[in-house]
Design an enzyme around this catalytic site. Structure first.
Site, PDB file in Angstrom:
ATOM      1  N   HIS A   7      -0.836  -9.216 -32.919  1.00 60.53           N
ATOM      2  CA  HIS A   7       0.419  -8.699 -32.363  1.00 60.53           C
ATOM      3  C   HIS A   7       1.348  -8.154 -33.439  1.00 60.53           C
ATOM      4  O   HIS A   7       2.220  -7.335 -33.155  1.00 60.53           O
ATOM      5  CB  HIS A   7       1.117  -9.747 -31.474  1.00 60.53           C
ATOM      6  CG  HIS A   7       1.817 -10.855 -32.177  1.00 60.53           C
ATOM      7  ND1 HIS A   7       1.273 -12.114 -32.327  1.00 60.53           N
ATOM      8  CD2 HIS A   7       3.050 -10.922 -32.741  1.00 60.53           C
ATOM      9  CE1 HIS A   7       2.135 -12.900 -32.953  1.00 60.53           C
ATOM     10  NE2 HIS A   7       3.217 -12.203 -33.214  1.00 60.53           N
ATOM     11  N   ASP A  14      -5.730 -14.055 -32.208  1.00 61.96           N
ATOM     12  CA  ASP A  14      -4.586 -13.206 -32.569  1.00 61.96           C
ATOM     13  C   ASP A  14      -4.601 -12.886 -34.064  1.00 61.96           C
ATOM     14  O   ASP A  14      -3.850 -13.456 -34.848  1.00 61.96           O
ATOM     15  CB  ASP A  14      -3.296 -13.928 -32.174  1.00 61.96           C
ATOM     16  CG  ASP A  14      -2.090 -13.008 -32.172  1.00 61.96           C
ATOM     17  OD1 ASP A  14      -2.192 -11.876 -32.675  1.00 61.96           O
ATOM     18  OD2 ASP A  14      -1.034 -13.411 -31.658  1.00 61.96           O
ATOM     19  N   SER A  55       5.038 -15.413 -37.391  1.00 67.16           N
ATOM     20  CA  SER A  55       3.807 -14.818 -36.868  1.00 67.16           C
ATOM     21  C   SER A  55       2.994 -14.256 -38.025  1.00 67.16           C
ATOM     22  O   SER A  55       3.497 -13.481 -38.830  1.00 67.16           O
ATOM     23  CB  SER A  55       4.148 -13.689 -35.889  1.00 67.16           C
ATOM     24  OG  SER A  55       4.700 -14.202 -34.701  1.00 67.16           O
TER      25      SER A  55
END
Length: 721
Positions: free
Chosen positions: A83, A219, A645
């Protein structure tokens, strides 16, 4: 017992004393190092941060200013979340070569794809410069005067502190303005896409599973940093070569088990752990409900079109994901704050702090802090609500308004700085717009506009609305704007922007899209912004003094960590499950079996590639399996937030074991209040990343770059000897 209760000297011995916190890596020696070793860490604080020799911090990279990433090879290979790289993957995708749908894998350096504008930043050095920044400041100063002196001292420190020509100095504030740190950084600008799994792996579960445990998401994405022949930052060039990092992370194949030590190293974006109770109450009952309501409307419309049209799905994939991410986070955050009774706990802390202030004879210095908070937060609430509606509607969710607002800023640039400034900014504006219109759909944006303007007219306090909203017909306005505005088409916009500044502005003033944007912006900047900014400045001054009071009245070993501010931080904890509700317990590790249990053929969130199904059926897992299973995700007690992230999850020995990408729904309130019983971060098991690279994608050229290790097995061998 809740973490923030640890702040005050007058409280009893705390539980969970080794949980939570986002710590400055240059200041880990002492209490933090002892705690980490008690949790199982085998490294030293110097192994984590050292300016004289390579250390873990040299492998940690700020990816494009918003995410974290890490070096995993001596050839500049960089690992981050899918992402985090999503926008770049999307920009390279077409209907003919849909890398979002099918994935992308460069089998050689020549196949790697450049990404103009993407950056990768390393921290070279961190230094405390508090005395320099606060020189000349005294407690009697007005907040605005104090701010001017601080800003001047920051500028002087940045200018005069030593660095190499290719480096940059940055000063950041900590503890609400009670401490300042200088960061010397290197930023690389030639970053190329190397590999990404299909979205059915990298985004498996999509919005339904976002912020939810158990997760089964791969991810991750891979990029490479390129440098000039001297291994220094350089703009993109075919002559650049893969960067050789000072340190890269070896990768452990041994996996994780409950209670294993975990260190997450990265750039957490923003937290507000020390807000007073009235501020948390405002988040729960005013601000988050407004944000959620706006994005409810926008997401429902975009989702409808994405499901019906593959082209729109590609165009809006990245935008939708970005909008949906915090929409869901705010919902979970509100739920968690209520469930934890964060407001009640903070009120009790404030009561006890008031007693301690009186006990220590500090009433003249700190006694009026909480009453002033009550006054200013009450006064700022309507302004803050109006600000959220303006930001969410004009700057984030309606693309026409966002683009027209940039034109509004151009007009202001001309009026304030003249023709040359206008010309310079116009070129940048048109270049940026050309890229954005590639992923623009007029009909989608038109429906979003109509829905959000109607909500704006209904929910923004009447005194802050444009005068034209008094007798507003939203449908008529929408038809006029999207039928007659140049902002619905790039070529029309480009024609509108031709000519000298006065001609362009004259034409802009006639455009209905610009007109409504100007009305909204003028109303905001004239009726909302001045009072909001004045009140906010006063609140920030109170927050600084409130933080000072907590630090001063706490014991020397109190675990008071600074709020996140996108600077490099360490958070440590352990792999642990949790109990979100009565009679429910979540295990800390998920497996590929869970992917197959969720599999829904043809569903855009839960479809699974046939090749992955085949590998699962054959149990063809290579060296990445444990007990005949492939681990996919795991959770830990690391205190993370947005910006973490892509952060590496590192084991007790300094090896990479996972990739941070999310938090659990029940613990998303940790930006305001960390509850160790509920707050968990979610990580991709690094063996799942390797399995997808190797067995699924056949990217053995990338596997060959990595340093794979077995620290647990090596330890077992030594014991046997």
């Amino acid at each position: 017992m809740k973490l923030l209760r640890l702040l005050f000297i007058f409280l009893s011995v705390p539980l969970f004393a080794q949980q939570g916190g986002m710590w400055i890596p240059s200041l880990l020696e002492g209490m933090n190092e002892t705690e980490m070793k008690n949790l199982g860490m085998k490294m030293s604080a110097q192994d984590i941060y050292d300016i004289n020799k390579s250390s873990l911090k040299d492998a940690i990279v700020h990816f494009n200013g918003g995410c974290t990433s890490e070096m995993i090879s001596n050839k500049g290979l960089l690992l981050t979340n899918h992402h985090c790289g999503y926008s770049q993957i999307q920009k390279h995708s077409t209907l003919e070569n849909d890398y979002l749908e099918n994935g992308f894998w460069a089998k050689s350096l020549k196949e790697e794809l450049p990404n103009p504008g993407v950056t990768a930043t390393f921290i070279i050095k961190i230094e405390d410069v508090t005395d320099k920044i606060l020189a000349g400041v005294n407690p009697e100063m007005e907040e605005a005067e104090r701010q001017k002196i601080v800003e001047a001292n920051i500028a002087s420190t940045v200018q005069n502190s030593p660095k190499e020509k290719y480096q940059e100095n940055r000063v950041r504030t900590f503890y609400e303005g009670n401490q300042y740190m200088l960061f010397v950084v290197e930023t690389f600008k030639d970053i190329r896409l190397v590999g990404a799994p299909p979205s059915s792996i990298g985004k498996f579960g999509s919005d339904t599973d976002n912020w939810v445990w158990p997760r089964h998401t791969g991810d991750f994405s891979l990029f490479r940093i390129y440098a000039d022949k001297d291994n220094r930052p350089a703009e993109y060039s075919e002559d650049n070569v893969p960067y050789t990092p000072k340190h890269f992370l070896p990768i452990s194949l041994d996996g994780v088990a409950e209670n294993d030590f975990t260190l997450v190293f990265g750039f957490p974006g923003s937290t507000d752990e020390y807000l007073p109770s009235i501020a948390i109450d405002q988040v729960i009952n005013t601000i988050n409900p407004a944000r959620i309501a706006i994005r409810d409307e926008a997401l429902a419309i975009v989702d409808k079109y994405m499901r019906a049209d593959p082209q729109i799905k590609i165009q809006y994939a990245s935008k939708f994901a970005s909008i949906a991410n915090y929409w869901k986070k705010w919902r979970g955050e509100t739920t968690g704050l209520k469930k934890s009774d964060a407001v009640g706990i903070k009120k009790e802390q404030e009561r006890q702090l008031t007693q301690e202030i009186k006990k220590k004879g500090k009433t003249s210095e700190y006694g009026d802090l909480l009453p002033q908070f009550e006054t200013y937060y009450t006064q700022i609430e309507p302004y803050k609500l109006a600000r959220e509606y303006f930001t969410e509607t004009v700057l984030r969710n309606v693309e026409l308004l966002r683009t027209a607002f940039q034109a509004y800023q151009l007009k202001n640039s001309f009026e304030q700085r003249g023709e040359q400034s206008f010309d310079d900014r116009r070129d940048n504006f048109l270049n940026s717009a050309r890229v954005k219109y590639k992923d623009y759909n007029t009909q989608v944006d038109k429906e979003v506009f109509e829905a959000l303007i109607a909500l704006y007219a209904k929910k923004v306090p009447a005194q802050f609305l444009p005068d034209s909203f008094k007798n507003l017909n939203v449908q008529t306005l929408t038809e006029n704007v999207y039928s007659n505005s140049a902002f619905v088409d790039y070529d029309k916009l480009k024609n509108l922007m031709e000519g000298d500044a006065e001609t362009v502005i004259k034409n802009l003033e006639k455009d209905p899209g610009f007109q409504i944007t100007k009305e909204l912006a003028d109303a905001y900047f004239n009726k909302v912004a001045p009072d909001y900014e004045a009140l906010d400045l006063k609140i920030k001054g109170l927050e600084r003094d409130y933080m000072k009071a907590m630090m001063e009245l706490s014991p020397k070993d109190a675990r008071i960590f600074p709020n996140a501010n996108s600077t490099l931080r360490v958070t440590y904890g352990q792999v642990k499950g949790y109990s979100p509700a009565d009679a429910i317990y979540y295990e800390p590790v998920t497996h590929l079996e869970g992917v197959m249990e969720k599999y829904v053929p043809g569903d855009y969130e839960f479809d699974v590639p046939q090749k992955l199904i085949d590998l699962y059926n054959k149990k063809d897992y290579g060296q990445y399996a444990e007990d005949g299973k492939i681990a996919v995700n795991f959770i830990g007690t690391n205190h993370t937030t947005g910006g973490n992230s892509g952060s590496p999850a590192i084991d007790a020995h300094g090896n990479l074991i996972g990739l941070n990408f999310d938090r659990v729904w029940e613990g998303t309130m940790s930006d305001y209040y960390y509850d160790p019983s509920l707050s968990r971060n979610i990580m991709v098991d690094i063996r799942y990343v390797l399995f997808i690279m190797d067995k699924y994608a056949g990217a053995t050229n990338l596997i060959d770059e990595l340093k794979l290790v077995h620290p647990k097995k090596e330890k077992s061998k030594k014991k046997k000897k």
